[in-house]
Enzyme design. Structure first.
Site, PDB file in Angstrom:
ATOM      1  N   CYS A   6       0.993  -1.375  -0.072  1.00 56.55           N
ATOM      2  CA  CYS A   6       0.102   0.458  -0.381  1.00 56.55           C
ATOM      3  C   CYS A   6       0.764   1.320   0.261  1.00 56.55           C
ATOM      4  O   CYS A   6       0.553   2.442  -1.041  1.00 56.55           O
ATOM      5  CB  CYS A   6      -0.963   0.076   1.528  1.00 56.55           C
ATOM      6  SG  CYS A   6      -2.126   1.516   1.106  1.00 56.55           S
ATOM      7  N   GLY A  64      -6.703  -5.824 -18.008  1.00 60.53           N
ATOM      8  CA  GLY A  64      -7.217  -6.219 -17.348  1.00 60.53           C
ATOM      9  C   GLY A  64      -7.866  -4.715 -16.913  1.00 60.53           C
ATOM     10  O   GLY A  64      -7.217  -3.979 -16.508  1.00 60.53           O
ATOM     11  N   MET A 118      -8.760  -7.695  -1.967  1.00 61.48           N
ATOM     12  CA  MET A 118      -7.293  -7.568  -1.734  1.00 61.48           C
ATOM     13  C   MET A 118      -7.658  -5.617  -1.567  1.00 61.48           C
ATOM     14  O   MET A 118      -7.118  -5.279  -2.060  1.00 61.48           O
ATOM     15  CB  MET A 118      -6.828  -7.575  -2.561  1.00 61.48           C
ATOM     16  CG  MET A 118      -6.440  -8.578  -2.528  1.00 61.48           C
ATOM     17  SD  MET A 118      -4.952  -9.216  -3.698  1.00 61.48           S
ATOM     18  CE  MET A 118      -4.976 -11.247  -2.970  1.00 61.48           C
ATOM     19  N   HIS A 176     -25.719  22.614   1.535  1.00 57.14           N
ATOM     20  CA  HIS A 176     -25.323  23.328   0.247  1.00 57.14           C
ATOM     21  C   HIS A 176     -24.693  24.243  -0.129  1.00 57.14           C
ATOM     22  O   HIS A 176     -23.985  25.445   0.792  1.00 57.14           O
ATOM     23  CB  HIS A 176     -27.257  23.516  -0.098  1.00 57.14           C
ATOM     24  CG  HIS A 176     -27.377  24.359  -1.593  1.00 57.14           C
ATOM     25  ND1 HIS A 176     -27.039  23.444  -2.927  1.00 57.14           N
ATOM     26  CD2 HIS A 176     -26.708  25.737  -1.958  1.00 57.14           C
ATOM     27  CE1 HIS A 176     -27.575  24.543  -3.030  1.00 57.14           C
ATOM     28  NE2 HIS A 176     -27.512  25.744  -2.826  1.00 57.14           N
TER      29      HIS A 176
END
Ligand code: FAD
Ligand code: NAD
Length: 466
Positions: A42, A180, A318, A444
């Site tokens: 990571c 992929g 994962m 908002h």
């Protein structure tokens, strides 16, 4: 020999979080990492560097294409300095991995650098600059994953590459072929598209991000096609060859016709495989399943009763935050607590722009499970906030139970969807109904108003702004 209550093998988001939680709970803890920097996939070659490049390339694209519409005129040419972009990314990674060393020290966790392998159920040999053995009552395996490939592909790391190499290219490809159309292919494909490459995504299934809600695949395909990314879905890759300066990919389409793609780089992003090389798990009686994952029970305990496994090396998504949850879960289990993880509520995010984010069941899953549901959808383009920033692509879709109105799934594409999904996770954790969300005030102008409007649409088909 040093002895510990807990030893953690692997310092990715699963391992380092498990170590911190063990230390917080008063256990004497050690962490073992084979590389010189902690943080695992990571921090070093995954989430963090990819997000750094996504942000940098987004700025570049804005400067090239969107500044002018905001009334910002650049007097000189906008020039890409890829080396500097990569240096910045490296420095973000460096700061982040050093942060883990700091956290280990702060929590008085002993760090060992070297490859950890089991001698038996309680002893781990660590082979680094020196070889040592430590003893631990409990062991947590958090050895993560590596890029997967296809049997006939030779990843040469020069032209035929994985995400690891794609995060440090020295030039922008002229034409990047991406095998992929999952998370990595789309995120890194978009990075290089913004930097000037032609990008073709070749996907085996009939849509990109095939595990997410079909409406998200459709919207992201539409937006990325506008960005001139090319897609070849329902294509089965049969060969990939580096011919020198070129990569030739052959695939068969759904009519079984052979199609040839040529590019100068080919990114192989067909998933990742669990990593247990060198762990000698058998010596501790730890079993794997036929997918190479470490087999665990519902407590994440392996076949050895003092050894647990978490993160990418076990079943499930994962994802870094899934690994982190499991790290905390196992630490608390060892400490005698009774933690819980609701895997249905682990969100999934693709950090393209617009971002794609999901939690809970997709419409396809609800149909398959024969659950009766209502669907409410609201387009981002109807929001004042979206028009102000110019981010008008995407939508929020809320699926709720037809009888009870309980929210069953939230799927969105849009600016900052990665952050917006947290509201949906909170709502679902508290088993909110769509009406609960619809009745809450949303500031908002924000993108989050689309969540409220989609909830109104799901509740009574009465959104205000469409
Ligand atoms: P890892 O992070 O893989 O860590 C395992 C560690 O164990 C490694 O450091 C390894 O060196 C070490 N190790 C292995 N064997 C041994 C041994 N025998 N002895 C000592 N050390 C050992 N997930 C997200 O949630 N969000 C994202 O945005 C995201 N982006 C990604 C982008 C890319 C390009 C990639 C490749 C992945 C991305 N992921 C993302 C997935 C995420 O990186 C993983 O899910 C996560 O890192 C898994 O954590 P882990 O702790 O299980 O394993
Ligand atoms: P992935 O599973 O997301 O996508 C792989 C894609 O390749 C799928 O669409 C699959 O259908 C396709 N594929 C498989 N075999 C193929 C073939 N022979 N020909 C053509 N296409 C084929 O895997 P990934 O993108 O490699 O990412 C790996 C893991 O890393 C994922 O599990 C993901 O969760 C994680 N990750 C997460 C993030 C994030 O959370 N934003 C980012 C990057 C990676």
């Amino acid at each position: 020999m040093s002895t510990y209550d807990v030893a953690v093998i692997g310092s990715g988001p699963g391992g380092y979080v498990a170590a911190i939680r063990c230390a917080q709970l008063g256990m004497k803890t050690a962490i073992i990492e084979k590389y010189s920097t902690k943080g695992g996939t990571c921090l070093n070659v995954g989430c963090i560097p990819s997000k750094a490049l996504l942000d940098s390339s987004h700025h570049y694209e804005d400067a090239l294409k969107h500044f002018e519409e905001h009334g910002i005129e650049l007097t000189g040419d906008v020039k890409l300095n890829l080396e500097k972009m990569m240096e910045r990314k490296a420095s973000v990674v460096d700061q982040t991995t050093k942060g883990i060393d700091f956290l280990m020290d702060k929590n008085k966790i002993d760090s060992y650098q070297g490859i950890g392998s089991f001698e038996d159920k309680t002893h781990i040999k660590i082979e680094g600059e020196e070889t040592t053995t430590i003893e631990a009552k409990h062991i947590i395996i958090a050895t993560g994953s590596k890029p997967a490939s296809l049997p006939f592909i030779d990843i040469d790391k020069e032209r035929i590459i994985t995400s690891t190499e794609a995060l440090k290219l020295k030039e922008v490809p002229k034409h990047m072929l991406v095998i992929g159309g999952g998370v990595i292919g789309l995120e890194l494909g978009q990075v290089y598209k913004r930097l000037g490459a032609e990008v073709t995504v070749i996907e085996y299934m009939d849509r990109i991000i095939p595990t997410m809600d079909a409406a998200q695949s459709k919207e992201l395909t539409k937006v990325m096609k506008k960005q001139k990314v090319k897609f070849a879905v329902s294509h089965k890759v049969t060969s990939v060859e580096n011919t020198g300066d070129e990569v030739v990919v052959k695939a068969t389409d759904k009519k079984d016709k052979e199609v040839e793609f040529k590019g100068d780089y080919c990114l192989v992003s067909v998933g990742r495989r669990p990593f247990t090389d060198g762990l000698n798990a058998e010596a501790a009686g730890v079993k794997m399943n036929d997918r190479g994952q470490i087999e665990v029970d519902k407590h994440l305990k392996t076949s050895a009763d003092n050894i647990y496994a978490i993160g990418d090396v076990v079943k499930g998504a994962m994802l870094a935050h899934k690994a982190e949850e499991e790290g905390v879960f196992v630490a608390e289990t060892i400490a005698g607590q009774k933690p819980h993880i609701d895997y249905n509520l682990i969100p999934g995010v693709v950090y393209t722009w617009p971002e794609v984010a999901s939690v809970g069941k997709t419409e396809e899953q609800l149909k398959e499970d024969k659950v009766e549901y209502k669907s409410g959808q609201f387009p981002m383009r109807a929001l004042g906030r979206s028009r102000a920033s110019g981010d008008t692509d995407g939508f929020v879709k809320i699926l709720s139970d037809k009888e009870t109105d309980e929210v069953l799934g939230v799927h969105m594409v849009g600016a900052r969807a990665a952050d917006l999904i947290a509201e949906a996770v909170t709502a679902m954790e508290f088993r909110a109904s769509a009406e609960d969300i619809a009745r809450m005030s949303h500031a908002h102008p924000t993108y989050s108003e689309a969540v409220k409007e989609a909830a109104l649409a799901a509740t009574e088909d009465r959104p205000i702004h469409t």
